[in-house]
Write a protein that holds these residues in place. Structure first.
Motif, PDB file in Angstrom:
ATOM      1  N   CYS A 106      -2.587  -2.806   2.341  1.00 38.63           N
ATOM      2  CA  CYS A 106      -1.967  -2.154   3.499  1.00 38.63           C
ATOM      3  C   CYS A 106      -1.427  -3.156   4.511  1.00 38.63           C
ATOM      4  O   CYS A 106      -0.670  -2.778   5.393  1.00 38.63           O
ATOM      5  CB  CYS A 106      -2.953  -1.198   4.168  1.00 38.63           C
ATOM      6  SG  CYS A 106      -4.355  -1.994   4.969  1.00 38.63           S
ATOM      7  N   TRP A 165       0.834  -1.210   0.000  1.00 36.85           N
ATOM      8  CA  TRP A 165       0.000   0.000   0.000  1.00 36.85           C
ATOM      9  C   TRP A 165       0.870   1.262   0.000  1.00 36.85           C
ATOM     10  O   TRP A 165       0.617   2.204  -0.743  1.00 36.85           O
ATOM     11  CB  TRP A 165      -0.904  -0.032   1.235  1.00 36.85           C
ATOM     12  CG  TRP A 165      -1.913   1.042   1.358  1.00 36.85           C
ATOM     13  CD1 TRP A 165      -3.105   1.134   0.698  1.00 36.85           C
ATOM     14  CD2 TRP A 165      -1.854   2.177   2.222  1.00 36.85           C
ATOM     15  NE1 TRP A 165      -3.781   2.250   1.104  1.00 36.85           N
ATOM     16  CE2 TRP A 165      -3.043   2.904   2.037  1.00 36.85           C
ATOM     17  CE3 TRP A 165      -0.907   2.638   3.132  1.00 36.85           C
ATOM     18  CZ2 TRP A 165      -3.306   4.078   2.738  1.00 36.85           C
ATOM     19  CZ3 TRP A 165      -1.172   3.807   3.835  1.00 36.85           C
ATOM     20  CH2 TRP A 165      -2.362   4.517   3.631  1.00 36.85           C
ATOM     21  N   GLY A 197      -7.533   2.334  -2.697  1.00 33.63           N
ATOM     22  CA  GLY A 197      -8.463   2.718  -1.650  1.00 33.63           C
ATOM     23  C   GLY A 197      -7.787   2.851  -0.294  1.00 33.63           C
ATOM     24  O   GLY A 197      -6.777   2.194  -0.029  1.00 33.63           O
ATOM     25  N   ALA A 198      -8.361   3.722   0.561  1.00 35.18           N
ATOM     26  CA  ALA A 198      -7.690   3.970   1.828  1.00 35.18           C
ATOM     27  C   ALA A 198      -8.590   4.645   2.850  1.00 35.18           C
ATOM     28  O   ALA A 198      -8.165   5.545   3.542  1.00 35.18           O
ATOM     29  CB  ALA A 198      -6.450   4.826   1.594  1.00 35.18           C
ATOM     30  N   GLY A 244     -11.030  -2.380   4.135  1.00 31.99           N
ATOM     31  CA  GLY A 244     -11.073  -3.281   2.985  1.00 31.99           C
ATOM     32  C   GLY A 244     -10.995  -2.575   1.637  1.00 31.99           C
ATOM     33  O   GLY A 244     -11.040  -3.220   0.592  1.00 31.99           O
ATOM     34  N   GLY A 281      -4.884   2.914   5.894  1.00 32.43           N
ATOM     35  CA  GLY A 281      -3.911   1.835   5.897  1.00 32.43           C
ATOM     36  C   GLY A 281      -3.758   1.067   7.190  1.00 32.43           C
ATOM     37  O   GLY A 281      -2.713   0.466   7.425  1.00 32.43           O
TER      38      GLY A 281
END
Ligand code: FES
Length: 113
Positions: A98, A39, A50-51, A60, A55
């Motif tokens: 992540c 990540w 996506g974040a 998800g 992280g």
């Protein structure tokens, strides 16, 4: 030239990461320091990932599919990763970027690339 992330070192300390679109087309190839957090590396290169939880492994949103096929390219799933995949209803073959590190050459795919 392949963009590189990580400290300078010998070639044996680097791994190649292909980013593939859903169609299978290669979006980009990156050269990473072995063991780097996936990540962090993606964000460092400006790759959209996506974040929602920044992280920490609970939203998800950073789910990607490892196309490596041997199961050794990324670090093994942790209990937190298993719980988040299950709680978010995500496919069991996905990985949370992540929560894993890249240990060997591989390719990954995200539905939104
Ligand atoms: S950024 Fe939220 S689980 Fe990875």
């Amino acid at each position: 030239m392949i963009p590189t992330f990580g400290q300078a070192g010998t070639q044996s300390e680097k791994v190649t990461l292909e980013l593939r679109r859903k169609s299978g087309e290669i979006l980009k190839t990156l050269l990473l320091r072995k063991g780097v957090n996936l990540w962090v590396a993606l964000r460092r290169f400006g790759i959209p990932v996506g974040a929602s939880c920044s992280g920490v492994g609970v939203c998800g949103k950073c789910a990607v599919r490892n196309l490596g096929g041997q199961g050794i390219e990324l670090t093994p799933r942790t209990e937190l990763e298993e719980q988040t995949l299950s709680r978010q209803g995500l496919a069991s073959d996905l990985r949370l970027a992540c929560l894993c590190r890249v240990n060997a050459d591989t390719a990954i795919q995200a539905d939104y690339w």
